[in-house]
Write an enzyme that holds these catalytic residues in place. Sequence first.
Site, PDB file in Angstrom:
ATOM      1  N   MET A 332       4.935  14.975  -3.847  1.00  0.00           N
ATOM      2  CA  MET A 332       3.962  15.292  -4.613  1.00  0.00           C
ATOM      3  C   MET A 332       3.825  14.461  -5.557  1.00  0.00           C
ATOM      4  O   MET A 332       2.650  13.830  -6.036  1.00  0.00           O
ATOM      5  CB  MET A 332       3.579  16.632  -5.108  1.00  0.00           C
ATOM      6  CG  MET A 332       2.544  17.263  -5.612  1.00  0.00           C
ATOM      7  SD  MET A 332       2.575  18.745  -6.192  1.00  0.00           S
ATOM      8  CE  MET A 332       2.666  19.776  -4.707  1.00  0.00           C
ATOM      9  N   TRP A 335       2.721  11.098  -4.375  1.00  0.00           N
ATOM     10  CA  TRP A 335       1.368  11.059  -4.145  1.00  0.00           C
ATOM     11  C   TRP A 335       0.319  10.656  -5.253  1.00  0.00           C
ATOM     12  O   TRP A 335      -0.476   9.727  -5.135  1.00  0.00           O
ATOM     13  CB  TRP A 335       0.934  12.413  -3.415  1.00  0.00           C
ATOM     14  CG  TRP A 335      -0.625  12.566  -3.504  1.00  0.00           C
ATOM     15  CD1 TRP A 335      -1.513  11.920  -2.515  1.00  0.00           C
ATOM     16  CD2 TRP A 335      -1.597  13.230  -4.486  1.00  0.00           C
ATOM     17  NE1 TRP A 335      -2.803  12.122  -2.909  1.00  0.00           N
ATOM     18  CE2 TRP A 335      -2.873  13.071  -3.934  1.00  0.00           C
ATOM     19  CE3 TRP A 335      -1.356  14.086  -5.457  1.00  0.00           C
ATOM     20  CZ2 TRP A 335      -3.967  13.686  -4.609  1.00  0.00           C
ATOM     21  CZ3 TRP A 335      -2.214  14.621  -6.315  1.00  0.00           C
ATOM     22  CH2 TRP A 335      -3.734  14.496  -5.714  1.00  0.00           C
ATOM     23  N   HIS A 336       1.155  11.081  -6.520  1.00  0.00           N
ATOM     24  CA  HIS A 336       0.466  10.815  -7.549  1.00  0.00           C
ATOM     25  C   HIS A 336       0.339   9.062  -8.133  1.00  0.00           C
ATOM     26  O   HIS A 336      -0.508   8.619  -8.607  1.00  0.00           O
ATOM     27  CB  HIS A 336       0.854  11.482  -8.993  1.00  0.00           C
ATOM     28  CG  HIS A 336       0.114  12.762  -8.973  1.00  0.00           C
ATOM     29  ND1 HIS A 336       1.082  13.928  -8.464  1.00  0.00           N
ATOM     30  CD2 HIS A 336      -0.995  13.593  -9.168  1.00  0.00           C
ATOM     31  CE1 HIS A 336       0.518  15.162  -8.580  1.00  0.00           C
ATOM     32  NE2 HIS A 336      -0.832  14.674  -9.179  1.00  0.00           N
ATOM     33  N   GLY A 337       1.527   8.571  -7.514  1.00  0.00           N
ATOM     34  CA  GLY A 337       1.871   7.211  -7.791  1.00  0.00           C
ATOM     35  C   GLY A 337       3.105   6.822  -7.772  1.00  0.00           C
ATOM     36  O   GLY A 337       4.010   7.689  -7.910  1.00  0.00           O
TER      37      GLY A 337
END
Length: 417
Positions: A332, A335-337
Amino acid sequence: MMQFWNALPHMEVYGNPQYFFYLLLAVLPIFIGLFFKKRFPIYEALFSLSFIILMLTGKGQLQLKSLLAYVIWETILVFSYKVYRRNHNNKWLFYLWCLLSVLPLAFVKVAPIIAANQSLFGFLGISYLTFRAVGMIIEMRDGVLTEFTLWQFLRFLMFLPTFSSGPIDRFKRFNDDYENIPERDELLDMLEKSIWYLMLGFLYKFIIAYFFGQVLLPPLKELALAHGGIINLPTIGVMYAFGLDLFFDFAGYTLFALAVSNLMGIKSPINFNKPFISHDLKEFWNRWHMSLSFWFRDFVFMRLVKVLVKNKVFKNRNTTSSVAYLVNMLLMGFWHGVTWYYIAYGLFHGIGLIINDAWLRKKKKINKERKAAGKPNLPENRFTRALSIVITFNVVMVSFLLFSGFLDQLWFPKHPQ
């Protein structure tokens, strides 16, 4: 032709009153049609496509070209797996299809690190579209999803209200909503909720989030950077201002998406449910960005636990769940960066959930021992519940400070050359 595209106005999604005026005006025929048990699929498609084009215009047509390439890529993958899955079920090919489906998003996240600039192939909303496409591939593997048409797939993938910010829906739930037009009483109830969502969304995004994000946050950041060091008092202010701005801005954005979804006859899943009254981190993730949290829970965490248990990787089931928590939250974060603070954010919550579970097990054991000794359970009253809420809130705020990236500016200032 190039002049035509360049002349198109850019419309910021849920960004100003003008956008809402055009959006609500355009969605009105859809709602009126639903009132008479009719859908206008061609109009709905043109409506969605027009607004998507206007939200992706700006400095050229790069985002539009990226979107077109992405939709073609995901369509090929989803329908090729659909054909394959009719007679076959090889797990490695399933993993390959999932990997290929995630590849464009992964490239968008990694490319800025490699090229030191924004990815050439990204567009607003690619993350949420990827969740929809990958989710369909996973549900086909599970046998939950078997038949759907190209039109149904594109309608789901390109659904305008949740295009850029979620919530993350599932195909079957969405399609059932679309094909079963609500009765008039239910539609009126949905209209009432839409009005409420719009009013609350305006309060959240344009008043409260504006106060925290535009009025308080900039001067606090300046003060914190001026003080320097590892941590300072203004940085604590940045932590709370950013965390509250993040919630009210994102929650407001989501409320707008829910309102427009309702007007189109679709009850998109809610994304936030009073997350700051959570008693522990596990409850927080059942209340915060719920569609994302539940997507990772169902499609990553539960599957990883199943694989680890099936292959007997760990003897202890608590170790299994701990590893799954860590992997789930790290993914997760990625996923944000692909930056240290997003990864640290994921690691922070992974470790936090492991500690949370360990405490719940310990508490259960202590109460069992106390009961056997004829003693009452550990105290659980208004004070302890309030204390747990305060502790959880502050732990979450610390994680948001990590997530904000401000510590990167504070700890590793970039001096002009």
